[in-house]
Each structure stands twice: as structure tokens, then as C-alpha cells.
Design a protein around this motif. Structure first.
Motif: not given
Length: 232
Positions: A213-222, A154-166
């Protein structure tokens, strides 16, 4: 009708599991009135206190815990030597899990429940084992394997979706920073609207958005590159 004696009422409650069902369903009013009149209904071995912990009934738990009459109830064990921590280590019933949406948040709540109870006891109680020679933490790990796997997915799927938007937001804001409204002056190359207050506000908002948004991308990537035990 002849009135029932106290012992008969207690026996009636025990035989019909009325109080146990009230605890399981979080009906505090029944629990309060029952214990006021008949404190012995708390039980021995696996008490209604343990049932409240197992079924995640915080209000019932707090009610019983605050009653000075039951100071030693935290240290009681059932017939299988399960302490109060072992009952907290069991997976919550389906309906209680679903009171929180998302497997990751469910897992977080389960872990917080166990940790809160651990804080009420001395550290030595964390090492107490039941009949199967398992500590509360070991039982928690075993009971929550499926939830951990589901939460990780769930975490990885959610992070993937959010990272695409970010990432899309970063792309748009980055382009906006170099393609300013109104274009540039042909004589000196400076933006046409430079010096106008609204243009300054636009630049500040664009920089804040780009940074966020750049910070969000790095967070979701981590999160995507983390192992499950690091996430929890």
C-alpha cells in the motif's frame, strides 16, 4: 437475368460503396469473398486498406496485409498525399474508441496502433508529409489533443481516488502493526501470542500489506505530479 461482367460488378461495388462499408464495419466475410473474386476492388489512392487502418479494423487489415498480391499497398497514398501512417494518426471513430473504457486506455490503444504501423515501414516514412505539410506524428498530436486532455484528467481523478483508499489501508495496517491482537505481556512487554504460528502469519501479512500500500501511494503520487507527456 443476364449475368454481369467482371468490370460491371466492380463498377457496381464502387458506386454503391458496399465493400467500403463492409471494411468500416469490420465484416471480414464480405471483404474476403469480394477480394477472392475481384482483387481490383482493393482500389487506388485511398484503398480499402487505408479505410481499415482509419477505422481500426485489425482483422480486415491483417487479412489484406497477408495477401501477397498487395505487397506494395503499404506505400500507396491518397489524393492528399496521406500515407497509411497518416490514416493511423487520425482520431478513431467514436464507436471504436468506446470499445475500450477510460480515456487513458483509449489513448494508449491509439498510440499502440500508430506504433505498430510504423514498425511495418522504413523509418523514412515517418517523415513523409501530406498536402498540409504534416507528418503522421504531427497529425496524431493535432487529432488527439482533446483525448490527451481527457485522458490526463481521467488519470489524475482515478489516481486521487485510489491514493485515498491506499492511504486508508496504510493507516490501518500501520496501527495494526503496533496494536497487536491479544495485547502485550505485562511482565516483559512482548506480544501475548508471540510464538503462535497464526500470529506470525498475521505479522507477515501485515508487513506485506503495509509495503504494498505504501508503494501504491508513492506510485499514485508520482502520477499526480507528472505532466501529461510523461504519463504517455
Amino acid at each position: 437475368m443476364e449475368e454481369m461482367k467482371s468490370s460491371e460488378i466492380i463498377q457496381h461495388f464502387e458506386n454503391n460503396t458496399i465493400l467500403n462499408e463492409a471494411v468500416k464495419n469490420g465484416i471480414v466475410e464480405i471483404v474476403v469473398e469480394s477480394l477472392k473474386c475481384f482483387p481490383n476492388l482493393i482500389g487506388d489512392g485511398k484503398t480499402i486498406f487505408h479505410i481499415a487502418v482509419e477505422f481500426r479494423r485489425e482483422k480486415v487489415f491483417n487479412l489484406i496485409y497477408k495477401l501477397s498480391l498487395y505487397d506494395n499497398i503499404l506505400f500507396l497514398s491518397d489524393g492528399n498525399r496521406n500515407t497509411i501512417l497518416h490514416f493511423a494518426g487520425k482520431l478513431a471513430p467514436y464507436d471504436r474508441l468506446n470499445s475500450v473504457s477510460g480515456a487513458a486506455l483509449q489513448m494508449q490503444r491509439e498510440l499502440q496502433w500508430l506504433e505498430e504501423l510504423e514498425n511495418l515501414l522504413e523509418p523514412m516514412w515517418k517523415e513523409r508529409t501530406n498536402k498540409d505539410d504534416k507528418t503522421a506524428r504531427a497529425l496524431f498530436t493535432e487529432e488527439h489533443k482533446g483525448l490527451v486532455s481527457e485522458a490526463g484528467t481521467w488519470m489524475k481523478d482515478t489516481s486521487t481516488s485510489c491514493m485515498v483508499v491506499a492511504t486508508l489501508i496504510v493507516t490501518v495496517l500501520f496501527a495494526a502493526a503496533f496494536t497487536v491482537p491479544g495485547g502485550n505481556n505485562n511482565d516483559n512487554g512482548k506480544p501475548v501470542f508471540l510464538g503462535i504460528s497464526l500470529f506470525t502469519i498475521f505479522l507477515i501479512a501485515d508487513m506485506i500489506g503495509l509495503f504494498s500500500s505504501s508503494t501504491s501511494v508513492l506510485m499514485f503520487l508520482s502520477i499526480l505530479t507528472s505532466r501529461k507527456h510523461q504519463i504517455y
